[in-house]
Design an enzyme around this catalytic site. Sequence first.
Site, PDB file in Angstrom:
ATOM      1  N   GLU A  63       0.849  -1.204   0.000  1.00  0.00           N
ATOM      2  CA  GLU A  63       0.000   0.000   0.000  1.00  0.00           C
ATOM      3  C   GLU A  63       0.885   1.255   0.000  1.00  0.00           C
ATOM      4  OE1 GLU A  63      -3.336  -0.105   2.672  1.00  0.00           O
ATOM      5  OE2 GLU A  63      -3.067   2.004   3.199  1.00  0.00           O
TER       6      GLU A  63
ATOM      7  N   ARG B  89       6.814  -0.158   4.101  1.00  0.00           N
ATOM      8  CA  ARG B  89       6.271  -0.459   5.423  1.00  0.00           C
ATOM      9  C   ARG B  89       7.451  -1.069   6.184  1.00  0.00           C
ATOM     10  NH1 ARG B  89       0.487  -1.105   6.035  1.00  0.00           N
ATOM     11  NH2 ARG B  89      -0.339   0.802   5.149  1.00  0.00           N
TER      12      ARG B  89
ATOM     13  N   CYS C  86      -3.035   6.180   2.449  1.00  0.00           N
ATOM     14  CA  CYS C  86      -4.346   6.206   3.094  1.00  0.00           C
ATOM     15  C   CYS C  86      -4.350   7.195   4.265  1.00  0.00           C
ATOM     16  CB  CYS C  86      -4.668   4.798   3.612  1.00  0.00           C
ATOM     17  SG  CYS C  86      -6.270   4.681   4.423  1.00  0.00           S
TER      18      CYS C  86
ATOM     19  N   ARG D 176      -8.894  -6.338  14.820  1.00  0.00           N
ATOM     20  CA  ARG D 176      -8.920  -6.916  13.464  1.00  0.00           C
ATOM     21  C   ARG D 176      -8.836  -8.427  13.610  1.00  0.00           C
ATOM     22  NH1 ARG D 176      -4.698  -3.282   9.716  1.00  0.00           N
ATOM     23  NH2 ARG D 176      -5.664  -1.294  10.184  1.00  0.00           N
TER      24      ARG D 176
ATOM     25  N   GLU E 135      -6.452  -6.901   8.372  1.00  0.00           N
ATOM     26  CA  GLU E 135      -7.663  -6.130   8.156  1.00  0.00           C
ATOM     27  C   GLU E 135      -8.714  -6.926   7.368  1.00  0.00           C
ATOM     28  OE1 GLU E 135      -6.592  -2.790   5.875  1.00  0.00           O
ATOM     29  OE2 GLU E 135      -7.941  -1.474   6.976  1.00  0.00           O
TER      30      GLU E 135
HETATM   31  P1  ADP Z   1      -0.851  -3.430   8.446  1.00  0.00           P
HETATM   32  O1  ADP Z   1      -1.608  -2.311   7.890  1.00  0.00           O
HETATM   33  O2  ADP Z   1      -0.316  -3.092   9.772  1.00  0.00           O
HETATM   34  O3  ADP Z   1       0.175  -4.023   7.555  1.00  0.00           O
HETATM   35  P2  ADP Z   1      -2.711  -5.728   8.181  1.00  0.00           P
HETATM   36  O4  ADP Z   1      -3.961  -5.779   8.982  1.00  0.00           O
HETATM   37  O5  ADP Z   1      -2.777  -5.667   6.706  1.00  0.00           O
HETATM   38  O6  ADP Z   1      -1.930  -4.513   8.787  1.00  0.00           O
HETATM   39  O7  ADP Z   1      -1.804  -6.963   8.604  1.00  0.00           O
HETATM   40  C1  ADP Z   1      -0.637  -7.307   7.929  1.00  0.00           C
HETATM   41  C2  ADP Z   1      -0.113  -8.647   8.402  1.00  0.00           C
HETATM   42  O8  ADP Z   1       0.470  -8.501   9.696  1.00  0.00           O
HETATM   43  C3  ADP Z   1      -1.183  -9.721   8.553  1.00  0.00           C
HETATM   44  O9  ADP Z   1      -0.672 -10.952   8.095  1.00  0.00           O
HETATM   45  C4  ADP Z   1      -1.411  -9.776  10.042  1.00  0.00           C
HETATM   46  O10 ADP Z   1      -1.868 -11.039  10.481  1.00  0.00           O
HETATM   47  C5  ADP Z   1      -0.022  -9.510  10.548  1.00  0.00           C
HETATM   48  N1  ADP Z   1      -0.004  -9.019  11.940  1.00  0.00           N
HETATM   49  C6  ADP Z   1      -0.504  -7.861  12.409  1.00  0.00           C
HETATM   50  N2  ADP Z   1      -0.307  -7.739  13.736  1.00  0.00           N
HETATM   51  C7  ADP Z   1       0.345  -8.862  14.125  1.00  0.00           C
HETATM   52  C8  ADP Z   1       0.849  -9.345  15.366  1.00  0.00           C
HETATM   53  N3  ADP Z   1       0.726  -8.631  16.485  1.00  0.00           N
HETATM   54  N4  ADP Z   1       1.467 -10.544  15.362  1.00  0.00           N
HETATM   55  C9  ADP Z   1       1.608 -11.271  14.223  1.00  0.00           C
HETATM   56  N5  ADP Z   1       1.176 -10.867  13.026  1.00  0.00           N
HETATM   57  C10 ADP Z   1       0.553  -9.678  12.965  1.00  0.00           C
HETATM   58  N1  ARG Z   2     -10.091   2.123   2.118  1.00  0.00           N
HETATM   59  C1  ARG Z   2     -10.487   1.133   3.067  1.00  0.00           C
HETATM   60  C2  ARG Z   2     -11.776   1.575   3.759  1.00  0.00           C
HETATM   61  O1  ARG Z   2     -12.100   2.721   3.654  1.00  0.00           O
HETATM   62  C3  ARG Z   2      -9.402   0.815   4.085  1.00  0.00           C
HETATM   63  C4  ARG Z   2      -9.028   1.884   5.039  1.00  0.00           C
HETATM   64  C5  ARG Z   2      -7.939   1.585   6.025  1.00  0.00           C
HETATM   65  N2  ARG Z   2      -7.085   0.515   5.668  1.00  0.00           N
HETATM   66  C6  ARG Z   2      -5.961   0.585   4.991  1.00  0.00           C
HETATM   67  N3  ARG Z   2      -5.336  -0.525   4.697  1.00  0.00           N
HETATM   68  N4  ARG Z   2      -5.457   1.723   4.619  1.00  0.00           N
HETATM   69  O2  ARG Z   2     -12.446   0.786   4.382  1.00  0.00           O
END
Ligand code: ADP
Ligand code: ARG
Length: 350
Positions: A218, A222, A264, A301, A306
């Site tokens: 995204e 990251r 975002c 989540r 997410e």
């Molecule tokens: P982000 O926006 O922080 O990248 P996501 O919800 O897309 O968040 O999660 C990305 C990945 O990180 C997913 O595979 C999720 O399961 C993993 N993840 C998030 N928090 C943890 C955690 N505390 N321990 C292990 N994996 C995590």
């Molecule tokens: N655009 C999506 C929504 O409005 C995600 C928002 C937050 N998540 C993200 N990965 N940026 O529901």
Amino acid sequence: MSLEELWNKLKSATDCKSLLKKYLTPEIYEKLKGKKTKCGGTLKECIQSGCENLTSSVGIYACDPEAYDVFSDVMHPILKDYHKVKELKHPAPNFGDLSKLDFGDLDPSGKYIVSTRVRVGRSHQGFGFPPTCTKQHRLDMEKKTVEALKTLQGDLAGTYYPLVGMTKETQKQLTDDHFLFNDSDKCLKSAGGYNDWPIGRGIFFNKDKTFLVWVNEEDHMRIISMQKGGNLAEVYKRLVNAIKTLEKKLTFVHHDKLGYLTFCPTNVGTTLRASVHVKVPKLSAQANFKEICEKFNLQPRGVDGEHTASVGGVYDISNKRRLGLSEIEAVQEMRRGIEEIIRLEKSLEK
Ligand code: ADP
Ligand code: ARG
């Protein structure tokens, strides 16, 4: 769909609860519909995802960093609402004094916290966000990032694995183990987040997979620190050390009032999301679990990230706000909330 068609779809939606729907009024739409950023970004690119996906909670992305100013009439109220701030001002970066952190392991018993993760997003100066990025921009950013990652030493040193050429099995294993991203987010797809997929994307990690960097998911970058168990201090210190080293090689987009800019609006400011995978079967079975999280400014989540489901009462719980507070404050907000969540879970066991 044209901008006008997207707008008509949003305008006529009756059950859409997104922040875009709430704040893109007809007056603001008229004012912004002809505007363009210097690199040619438009309102259409910002709102396409939220109009195509009416179940979005936010519904808008920035086509490039300048969008936060050019489309401020809609962006600013959304930023204020999501991050719960009255005015848009963001403190200077402050990661706290790492030698004096007043937290360590949030769950020494090991009974509740499965793992801890803290990440930030970063955007390279001089590039647009996904809808205004070309294949060449992605390749240039990937090259820049990989060069900088080579300067990491000690426990941060690792290897970059581009998605191009990675087997499906490896991708699946890394995703199942919560390390890697994929191209399955509908909202991100509509926003142009997967254009030219998988070119220019990849993942860097150290030997133990406790320090990772996602390239061109995204966000341009990251930066992630994670490990099993609840030792937030170890995870946070590792992340901050990495950020400080990478900052010496790379220039990240930073805005006077808004802090670090990301694709975002939910990530703008500190861009920091500190999370735990925590076992709370009793508390999460309560009807008001979401409200309890909300009260502590936490966001639950599912375990695969997410928009996914919980498995066995394990939730990913993290700080919701990222703007208007410093990095160390965001981590402390999460820490205090998680301590309360665990205390509440314990009280239900009696
Ligand atoms: P982000 O926006 O922080 O990248 P996501 O919800 O897309 O968040 O999660 C990305 C990945 O990180 C997913 O595979 C999720 O399961 C993993 N993840 C998030 N928090 C943890 C955690 N505390 N321990 C292990 N994996 C995590
Ligand atoms: N655009 C999506 C929504 O409005 C995600 C928002 C937050 N998540 C993200 N990965 N940026 O529901």
